[in-house]
Write a protein that holds these residues in place. Structure first.
Motif, PDB file in Angstrom:
ATOM      1  N   SER A 208       0.825  -1.204   0.000  1.00  0.00           N
ATOM      2  CA  SER A 208       0.000   0.000   0.000  1.00  0.00           C
ATOM      3  C   SER A 208       0.860   1.255   0.000  1.00  0.00           C
ATOM      4  O   SER A 208       0.636   2.187  -0.781  1.00  0.00           O
ATOM      5  N   ALA A 209       1.856   1.279   0.871  1.00  0.00           N
ATOM      6  CA  ALA A 209       2.742   2.441   0.952  1.00  0.00           C
ATOM      7  C   ALA A 209       3.542   2.615  -0.338  1.00  0.00           C
ATOM      8  O   ALA A 209       3.721   3.740  -0.829  1.00  0.00           O
ATOM      9  N   MET A 210       4.004   1.499  -0.907  1.00  0.00           N
ATOM     10  CA  MET A 210       4.787   1.565  -2.137  1.00  0.00           C
ATOM     11  C   MET A 210       3.942   2.094  -3.298  1.00  0.00           C
ATOM     12  O   MET A 210       4.383   2.956  -4.069  1.00  0.00           O
ATOM     13  N   VAL A 211       2.735   1.587  -3.442  1.00  0.00           N
ATOM     14  CA  VAL A 211       1.863   1.994  -4.540  1.00  0.00           C
ATOM     15  C   VAL A 211       1.451   3.460  -4.393  1.00  0.00           C
ATOM     16  O   VAL A 211       1.390   4.213  -5.375  1.00  0.00           O
ATOM     17  N   LYS A 212       1.199   3.886  -3.156  1.00  0.00           N
ATOM     18  CA  LYS A 212       0.771   5.269  -2.914  1.00  0.00           C
ATOM     19  C   LYS A 212       1.940   6.248  -2.869  1.00  0.00           C
ATOM     20  O   LYS A 212       1.733   7.464  -2.908  1.00  0.00           O
ATOM     21  N   LEU A 227      -5.542  -2.934  -4.011  1.00  0.00           N
ATOM     22  CA  LEU A 227      -4.390  -3.375  -4.789  1.00  0.00           C
ATOM     23  C   LEU A 227      -4.859  -4.320  -5.889  1.00  0.00           C
ATOM     24  O   LEU A 227      -5.586  -5.281  -5.628  1.00  0.00           O
ATOM     25  N   THR A 228      -4.441  -4.049  -7.103  1.00  0.00           N
ATOM     26  CA  THR A 228      -4.759  -4.944  -8.213  1.00  0.00           C
ATOM     27  C   THR A 228      -3.626  -5.955  -8.393  1.00  0.00           C
ATOM     28  O   THR A 228      -2.498  -5.721  -7.946  1.00  0.00           O
ATOM     29  N   LEU A 229      -3.929  -7.050  -9.075  1.00  0.00           N
ATOM     30  CA  LEU A 229      -2.902  -8.051  -9.359  1.00  0.00           C
ATOM     31  C   LEU A 229      -1.770  -7.428 -10.174  1.00  0.00           C
ATOM     32  O   LEU A 229      -0.590  -7.731  -9.950  1.00  0.00           O
ATOM     33  N   GLU A 230      -2.111  -6.542 -11.099  1.00  0.00           N
ATOM     34  CA  GLU A 230      -1.086  -5.891 -11.915  1.00  0.00           C
ATOM     35  C   GLU A 230      -0.134  -5.069 -11.052  1.00  0.00           C
ATOM     36  O   GLU A 230       1.093  -5.076 -11.275  1.00  0.00           O
ATOM     37  N   VAL A 232       0.555  -5.567  -7.871  1.00  0.00           N
ATOM     38  CA  VAL A 232       1.329  -6.519  -7.071  1.00  0.00           C
ATOM     39  C   VAL A 232       2.494  -7.079  -7.886  1.00  0.00           C
ATOM     40  O   VAL A 232       3.644  -7.111  -7.428  1.00  0.00           O
ATOM     41  N   GLU A 233       2.201  -7.502  -9.111  1.00  0.00           N
ATOM     42  CA  GLU A 233       3.248  -8.067  -9.963  1.00  0.00           C
ATOM     43  C   GLU A 233       4.303  -7.025 -10.319  1.00  0.00           C
ATOM     44  O   GLU A 233       5.498  -7.334 -10.404  1.00  0.00           O
ATOM     45  N   ARG A 234       3.870  -5.785 -10.527  1.00  0.00           N
ATOM     46  CA  ARG A 234       4.809  -4.718 -10.873  1.00  0.00           C
ATOM     47  C   ARG A 234       5.804  -4.474  -9.738  1.00  0.00           C
ATOM     48  O   ARG A 234       7.002  -4.281  -9.973  1.00  0.00           O
ATOM     49  N   GLN A 235       5.312  -4.495  -8.491  1.00  0.00           N
ATOM     50  CA  GLN A 235       6.192  -4.278  -7.350  1.00  0.00           C
ATOM     51  C   GLN A 235       7.164  -5.443  -7.174  1.00  0.00           C
ATOM     52  O   GLN A 235       8.322  -5.246  -6.799  1.00  0.00           O
ATOM     53  N   ALA A 236       6.711  -6.662  -7.470  1.00  0.00           N
ATOM     54  CA  ALA A 236       7.596  -7.826  -7.375  1.00  0.00           C
ATOM     55  C   ALA A 236       8.761  -7.690  -8.349  1.00  0.00           C
ATOM     56  O   ALA A 236       9.927  -7.938  -8.000  1.00  0.00           O
ATOM     57  N   LEU A 237       8.456  -7.288  -9.578  1.00  0.00           N
ATOM     58  CA  LEU A 237       9.499  -7.113 -10.584  1.00  0.00           C
ATOM     59  C   LEU A 237      10.463  -5.994 -10.190  1.00  0.00           C
ATOM     60  O   LEU A 237      11.683  -6.129 -10.313  1.00  0.00           O
ATOM     61  N   LEU A 238       9.916  -4.891  -9.730  1.00  0.00           N
ATOM     62  CA  LEU A 238      10.732  -3.736  -9.352  1.00  0.00           C
ATOM     63  C   LEU A 238      11.698  -4.078  -8.222  1.00  0.00           C
ATOM     64  O   LEU A 238      12.902  -3.820  -8.303  1.00  0.00           O
ATOM     65  N   LEU A 239      11.160  -4.674  -7.161  1.00  0.00           N
ATOM     66  CA  LEU A 239      11.959  -4.918  -5.967  1.00  0.00           C
ATOM     67  C   LEU A 239      12.932  -6.078  -6.134  1.00  0.00           C
ATOM     68  O   LEU A 239      14.022  -6.064  -5.556  1.00  0.00           O
ATOM     69  N   SER A 240      12.546  -7.088  -6.907  1.00  0.00           N
ATOM     70  CA  SER A 240      13.411  -8.265  -7.042  1.00  0.00           C
ATOM     71  C   SER A 240      14.733  -7.930  -7.720  1.00  0.00           C
ATOM     72  O   SER A 240      15.755  -8.575  -7.446  1.00  0.00           O
ATOM     73  N   ASP A 241      14.745  -6.948  -8.599  1.00  0.00           N
ATOM     74  CA  ASP A 241      15.969  -6.560  -9.306  1.00  0.00           C
ATOM     75  C   ASP A 241      16.713  -5.420  -8.613  1.00  0.00           C
ATOM     76  O   ASP A 241      17.753  -4.965  -9.115  1.00  0.00           O
ATOM     77  N   MET A 242      16.206  -4.970  -7.477  1.00  0.00           N
ATOM     78  CA  MET A 242      16.788  -3.814  -6.795  1.00  0.00           C
ATOM     79  C   MET A 242      17.775  -4.266  -5.717  1.00  0.00           C
ATOM     80  O   MET A 242      17.434  -5.084  -4.862  1.00  0.00           O
ATOM     81  N   PRO A 243      19.004  -3.750  -5.728  1.00  0.00           N
ATOM     82  CA  PRO A 243      19.965  -4.091  -4.673  1.00  0.00           C
ATOM     83  C   PRO A 243      19.427  -3.685  -3.301  1.00  0.00           C
ATOM     84  O   PRO A 243      18.645  -2.732  -3.177  1.00  0.00           O
ATOM     85  N   MET A 244      19.860  -4.394  -2.263  1.00  0.00           N
ATOM     86  CA  MET A 244      19.362  -4.129  -0.918  1.00  0.00           C
ATOM     87  C   MET A 244      19.622  -2.687  -0.497  1.00  0.00           C
ATOM     88  O   MET A 244      18.784  -2.072   0.185  1.00  0.00           O
ATOM     89  N   GLU A 245      20.734  -2.127  -0.916  1.00  0.00           N
ATOM     90  CA  GLU A 245      21.045  -0.746  -0.537  1.00  0.00           C
ATOM     91  C   GLU A 245      19.991   0.220  -1.075  1.00  0.00           C
ATOM     92  O   GLU A 245      19.628   1.199  -0.406  1.00  0.00           O
ATOM     93  N   GLU A 246      19.486  -0.059  -2.283  1.00  0.00           N
ATOM     94  CA  GLU A 246      18.457   0.802  -2.863  1.00  0.00           C
ATOM     95  C   GLU A 246      17.101   0.569  -2.192  1.00  0.00           C
ATOM     96  O   GLU A 246      16.340   1.507  -1.971  1.00  0.00           O
ATOM     97  N   ARG A 247      16.802  -0.678  -1.889  1.00  0.00           N
ATOM     98  CA  ARG A 247      15.535  -0.968  -1.193  1.00  0.00           C
ATOM     99  C   ARG A 247      15.447  -0.200   0.124  1.00  0.00           C
ATOM    100  O   ARG A 247      14.398   0.334   0.488  1.00  0.00           O
ATOM    101  N   LEU A 248      16.576  -0.147   0.823  1.00  0.00           N
ATOM    102  CA  LEU A 248      16.583   0.510   2.137  1.00  0.00           C
ATOM    103  C   LEU A 248      16.359   2.008   2.042  1.00  0.00           C
ATOM    104  O   LEU A 248      16.055   2.657   3.051  1.00  0.00           O
ATOM    105  N   GLN A 249      16.475   2.568   0.851  1.00  0.00           N
ATOM    106  CA  GLN A 249      16.244   3.999   0.668  1.00  0.00           C
ATOM    107  C   GLN A 249      14.797   4.322   0.308  1.00  0.00           C
ATOM    108  O   GLN A 249      14.409   5.488   0.282  1.00  0.00           O
ATOM    109  N   LEU A 250      13.996   3.298   0.043  1.00  0.00           N
ATOM    110  CA  LEU A 250      12.607   3.523  -0.362  1.00  0.00           C
ATOM    111  C   LEU A 250      11.761   3.935   0.843  1.00  0.00           C
ATOM    112  O   LEU A 250      11.724   3.214   1.847  1.00  0.00           O
TER     113      LEU A 250
END
Length: 302
Positions: A208-212, A227-230, A232-250
Motif C-alpha cells: 500500500s505504501a509503495m503503490v501510494k 491493490l490490483t494483481l497488476e 502486485v506483480e509490478r512491485q515484485a518485478l521492481l523490488l526483485s531486481d533492486m539491490p538491498m542498498e536501494e531498497r533501504l532507501q525507499l
C-alpha cells in the motif's frame, strides 16, 4: 475498561490497546517491534536463546507500556514460529516468569479465525493474512466461517527456502507457494470464492505504501487501499531486481522488511492468481483486533 493484546508473530511482536464502552470499542495505541522469531528456529526446530531473549524483552516492554496506559488486562498469544517450536514449553515458561503473562499458542485454524474476525465487517468475504512463518486464508460471513486454514508459507519461511536474486527467480517461488496452497484447497473442492477480498499483515501495508508513494509509517493512509494483481506483480518485478542498498532507501519499505518483502509479494501474487482475485483491499486490522473483539464480545464503534 482498557485492555490490550500482544501477539508474538514469526517476524514481529505487536500490541493493541483498546478502550471498551458497552459492546463498542476504540483503538488507543498500537506498537510493533521486529524480532524475526522464526529465524531463530534451528535445524532441530528449537528456538535459540537469543531469539527468545529478544522476543521476551519486546513482550515485557509492551505489557509495561499497556499497563502504564491504564490497561486492566493484558493478553498474550503466539502464532506460527511458536507453534512450530520444539521447545515451546520452555518459551512459554520463560514468558510467564519474565513477562508475567500466560501465553495462548494459536493453531493455524485459530490464527485464521482471529484474522478474519479482526479484518471483516460482516459481509461474505475472504481474508488473506501473510505472516513471517505462515499464511492464513479464510472465507466466511460474520462469525460463520466456510473455510479457514493455515499454509506453511510465510515471507521469512520462503526467504530461507528459496532465495530471490532477481526477477528470474520469481516464477519458482510463486510456484512453490501455489503448490502449498493447492494442497490445502484439495480439502475445499466446492469453495464459493467471494468477490470481496481483504488482506492483512505487513506485506499488504508495505505494498500500500509503495503503490501510494508514502512513508511506511503513515499508516492512516494505508487502510482501505485497493491493490490490483497488476500492481502486485509490478512491485515484485521492481523490488526483485533492486539491490538491498536501494531498497533501504525507499520511503514506503520498512527497513526490517526489506530482505523478505519480495517473498511476501510472491505469496500474494500466487494466491491471487490461483483464486482468480483481481483486486484486494488492505486492512490495518488483523488478529489482535479479532482477539479482543472475541474476548470481550465487541463490535466496531459506529
Amino acid at each position: 475498561m482498557k485492555a490490550a493484546a500482544i501477539g508474538i508473530g514469526s517476524n514481529s511482536v505487536r500490541m493493541l490497546l483498546i478502550e471498551t464502552e458497552g459492546a463498542s470499542f476504540r483503538r488507543l495505541l498500537r506498537d510493533r517491534e521486529g524480532t524475526r522469531l522464526f529465524a531463530g528456529l534451528d535445524e532441530n526446530g528449537n528456538l535459540s536463546q537469543s531469539a527468545m531473549d529478544t522476543t521476551i524483552a519486546a513482550v515485557a516492554r509492551m505489557a509495561k507500556e499497556a499497563r502504564e496506559q491504564g490497561a486492566q488486562a493484558v493478553h498474550l498469544f503466539a502464532t506460527s514460529a511458536t507453534r512450530d517450536a520444539a521447545n515451546q514449553a520452555e518459551f512459554t515458561a520463560r514468558l510467564q516468569q519474565e513477562a508475567q503473562l500466560e501465553m495462548e499458542i494459536c493453531s493455524g485454524y485459530r490464527e485464521a479465525q482471529l484474522s478474519f474476525l479482526g479484518a471483516t465487517d460482516g459481509g461474505y468475504s475472504g481474508v488473506i493474512d501473510i505472516g513471517g512463518g505462515s499464511t492464513e486464508l479464510t472465507v466466511g460471513q460474520g462469525t460463520h466461517l466456510v473455510c479457514a486454514f493455515s499454509c506453511q508459507m510465510g515471507a521469512v519461511r520462503l526467504f530461507r527456502q528459496a532465495p530471490i536474486t532477481g526477477h528470474g527467480d520469481l516464477p519458482a517461488v510463486e510456484q512453490l507457494a501455489t503448490d502449498i496452497l493447492d494442497q490445502k484447497l484439495t480439502h475445499h473442492p466446492t469453495l464459493n470464492i467471494p468477490d470481496r477480498w481483504i488482506g492483512t499483515g505487513g506485506t499488504f501495508t508495505t505494498l500500500s505504501a509503495m503503490v501510494k508513494g508514502i512513508r511506511w509509517s503513515d499508516r492512516t493512509y494505508m487502510h482501505g487501499t485497493r491493490l490490483t494483481l497488476e500492481q502486485v506483480e509490478r512491485q515484485a518485478l521492481l523490488l526483485s531486481d533492486m539491490p538491498m542498498e536501494e531498497r533501504l532507501q525507499l520511503p514506503g519499505l520498512q527497513p526490517h522488511r526489506a530482505d523478505i518483502v519480495v517473498h511476501g509479494i510472491c505469496i500474494l501474487s500466487a494466491t491471487m492468481k490461483r483464486l482468480g482475485i483481481r483486486e484486494i483491499t488492505v486492512s490495518e486490522y488483523g488478529n489482535l483486533d479479532g482477539y479482543l473483539k472475541e474476548k470481550y464480545s465487541l463490535r466496531e464503534a459506529e
